[in-house]
Design an enzyme around this catalytic site. Structure first.
Site, short mmCIF file in Angstrom:
data_model
loop_
_atom_site.label_atom_id
_atom_site.label_comp_id
_atom_site.label_asym_id
_atom_site.label_seq_id
_atom_site.Cartn_x
_atom_site.Cartn_y
_atom_site.Cartn_z
N GLU A 144 1.07 -1.19 -0.06
CA GLU A 144 -0.03 0.00 0.13
C GLU A 144 0.79 0.99 0.12
OE1 GLU A 144 -2.90 -0.20 2.55
OE2 GLU A 144 -3.97 -0.79 2.06
N GLU A 324 -6.86 -7.82 -0.67
CA GLU A 324 -7.28 -7.48 0.75
C GLU A 324 -9.26 -6.68 0.13
OE1 GLU A 324 -5.15 -4.96 3.60
OE2 GLU A 324 -3.63 -5.65 3.06
#
Ligand code: GAL
Length: 642
Positions: A144, A324
């Site tokens: 991320e 995710e």
């Protein structure tokens, strides 16, 4: 292609004796992929040069023996303490000039060359060791990028790097002064070494200075990521992925995507609704346990486009995953309710309907310790099944029975541009003007009409697949897109605030937009507070933003005061930010002209067509009717397309 499920797993969090049972339970639930490794640097290299990969060898072997395919993450989002001690100036620095300390994650500065080399080194070690491992079937770079607001760093390393970058871009201080208009307020420079980062000024820095720093910072993310992809590709043929985020525009995701084989993103629908989307309290309450019905779809379509950047793919066929997927309450939003039963299944099917290859849940077992101990997993901390495990198993079983769901070619496109997002952050002119927010408003109207949408890179040179193209809020229309629009046989709605700046964030002369075939100029722009609007003739209104137009193009719509609101013919300019109902009416009007069937879906009921099936998703907290079928709350329905 068969769709697959996966899960994020942290073998380093659990006793080794538990791994085999965990792996067996994953396989039994029908999961195919397991992502590991992305935060485990302190266990791979506890001290400089002391390599302890043996546990990772065994973890990969154990997972692989259960038939699972491993996504191996590089651990560079969490440099351990010794790395920081070795490079004390590698910490990111916030806009107030304060270093961002050790003790959580993402504390590094993308500009720091010493850290970039550490990151190259650990990536190379992993790639050399696991590049030919039969169980390592994909890679994830870092974790991320941008999370916790970490793209912009006001460090010494960033200042040095920025000055070099400016020297390359502008070649001479004079050219920079001219491009930025530095004569204003005596901001002229004689030498690139005089230029600071655009923070800590008395009032706002010059907008092109901010924009240049945004471009520079985005380039550092691209360069940082490329170091890793270069190292991995030397040793492995497995696809390389990064997990992007929702509503993050801090770097050019398309540019990072060009170095990756697959795009992925981390989807936390309930967390996002809690704090990242502008909606009323009533709406938040209604979708409290489901998330915004359009937010996931928007990002699916966006990251499908990002996943097409490496070439040979189109915005309809780009490769992408959910890396995710929220399984239960998260820990990080202001409020963290649990999903409605069924949502962990619905979210997965919605991703598949938008073309995802894989949906991977975060995480396998809830951790009883550390920062994310309140974050649910597929298992509870005591290893009993959490509610999402059965839903994941249900999806896995359904994948087996459902025929292929290939992606369809969309007929409607929305251009989305990261540089414009930075431009409007540098120069909002009205507090509520935000690129994501504007693009998402258009997207919501398209979804309400039941349309499947492709999101396009701002340099798109071929619009041939589309009947309708929307290009809101583009700071400048790129030359390839300008040419494509001029040739376009469908209808394009450009604006508001499109092509009204130069690439240096000045006002173009002649006034924009400057698109052949569209004789319209924006001569004045107004921003409006939430308490104000501009009513349109025949109903509807503009909020937030309204522009005054001149030109010889036909006026297709006027404000109640008689000013042009939409001008043009095939190419049209929209002079303001319509509210949701107005935008919906504009969209369905365009569909009628273009011969595209448009629906008016009830709030919460959303559809997506694949090559073979129509999927219907009920985000509402109560059952809804669709074509004689009752779809329960959080239900998914699919029917073969005629
Ligand atoms: C993501 C992150 C994960 C985990 C998760 C919790 O942002 O990639 O590591 O923190 O959020 O929801």
């Amino acid at each position: 292609m068969k769709r697959t499920l996966g899960v994020c797993y942290y073998p380093e969090h659990w006793p080794e004796a538990q791994w085999a049972e965990d792996a067996a339970r994953m396989a039994e639930a029908g999961l195919t992929w397991v992502r590991i490794g992305e935060f485990a640097w302190s266990r791979m290299e506890p001290r400089p040069g002391v390599l302890t990969f043996d546990w990772l060898d065994r973890a990969i072997a154990t997972l692989g023996a259960a038939g699972l395919r491993v996504v191996l993450g590089t651990p560079t989002a969490t440099p351990p303490k010794w790395v920081v001690e070795k490079h004390p100036d590698m910490l990111a620095v916030d806009a107030q000039g304060r270093p961002r300390g050790f003790g959580s994650r993402r504390h590094y500065c993308f500009s720091h060359q010493g850290y970039r080399e550490e990151s190259r080194r650990i990536t190379r070690l992993l790639a050399e060791r696991y590049g030919r491992n039969p169980h390592v079937a994909a890679w994830q770079t870092d974790n991320e990028y941008a999370c916790h607001d970490t793209v912009l760093s006001y460090s010494d390393a960033a200042r040095r790097g920025f000055r070099d970058w400016l020297a390359q871009r502008y070649q001479s201080p004079d050219a920079l002064n001219r491009a930025w208009g530095n004569v204003f307020w005596s901001m002229e420079y004689d030498d690139f070494s005089q230029i600071d980062l655009p923070n800590l000024t008395v009032t706002e820095p010059n907008h092109p200075h901010i924009l240049a720093f945004r471009r520079y910072s985005s380039d550092q993310v691209v360069a940082f990521n490329r170091v890793q992809t270069d190292e991995i590709r030397k040793c492995s043929d497995a696809p390389i992925i990064h997990n992007y985020m929702g509503r993050v525009t801090d770097f050019d995701h398309y540019a990072v995507g060009a170095d990756l084989d697959i795009a992925s993103w981390d989807s936390y629908p309930i967390g996002f609704l809690s704090d990242r989307i502008e909606v009323s309290d009533a709406f938040k309450l209604r979708f409290l346990r489901q998330g915004h019905p359009d937010n996931q779809a928007f990002h699916h379509d966006l990251y499908r486009a990002v996943g097409a950047m490496r070439g040979g793919l189109t915005p309809s066929t780009g490769r992408w995953w959910i890396m995710e997927q929220q399984p239960g309450p998260v820990n990080w939003a202001p409020f963290n309710p649990a999903p409605l039963p069924g949502m962990a299944r619905l979210w997965a099917w919605e991703a598949f309907a938008h073309g995802a290859e894989t949906v991977s849940y975060f995480r396998w077992r809830q951790a009883p310790f550390a920062q994310e101990q309140m974050h649910a997993g597929l298992l509870r901390p005591d290893s009993a099944p959490a509610p999402a495990l059965a839903e994941a198993a249900q999806v896995a079983a359904e994948i087996e029975t459902l025929p292929e769901v290939g992606t369809a070619q969309a007929r409607v496109a929305l251009v989305f541009d990261y540089v414009s997002a930075w431009a409007w952050e540098a120069q909002p002119q009205g507090r509520d003007f935000d690129m994501f927010r504007l693009a998402f408003a258009v997207y919501r109207a398209l979804r309400r009409a039941g349309l499947s949408v492709d999101i396009l890179h701002p340099d798109t040179a071929d619009l041939g697949h589309y009947a309708l193209v929307f290009a809101p809020g583009l700071m400048t229309v790129s030359d390839p897109l300008r040419a494509a629009l001029s040739r376009f046989g469908g209808i394009a709605l450009i604006g508001p605030r499109s092509d009204t700046k130069t690439a240096e964030l000045s006002i173009p002369l002649p006034l924009g937009p400057n698109i052949p075939g569209l004789d319209v100029s924006v001569v004045l722009a107004e921003s409006l507070p939430p308490i104000a609007d501009v009513p349109l003739e025949g109903g509807g209104r503009f909020l937030h933003w309204v522009e005054h137009l001149e030109g010889s193009a036909p006026v297709l719509r006027r404000t109640a005061a008689g000013e042009p609101a939409i001008m043009g013919d095939r190419l049209r300019y929209l002079a303001g930010w319509p509210d949701d109902d107005t935008l919906f009416a504009i969209v369905t009007g365009l569909c009628a002209e273009a011969g595209l069937p448009a629906l008016d879906l009830p709030e919460g009921l959303r559809i997506r067509d694949t090559a073979t099936h129509r999927f219907v998703f009920n985000y509402a907290p109560e059952p809804q009717a669709w074509n004689g079928v009752t779809i329960p709350a959080a239900g998914v329905h699919w029917e073969a397309l005629a």
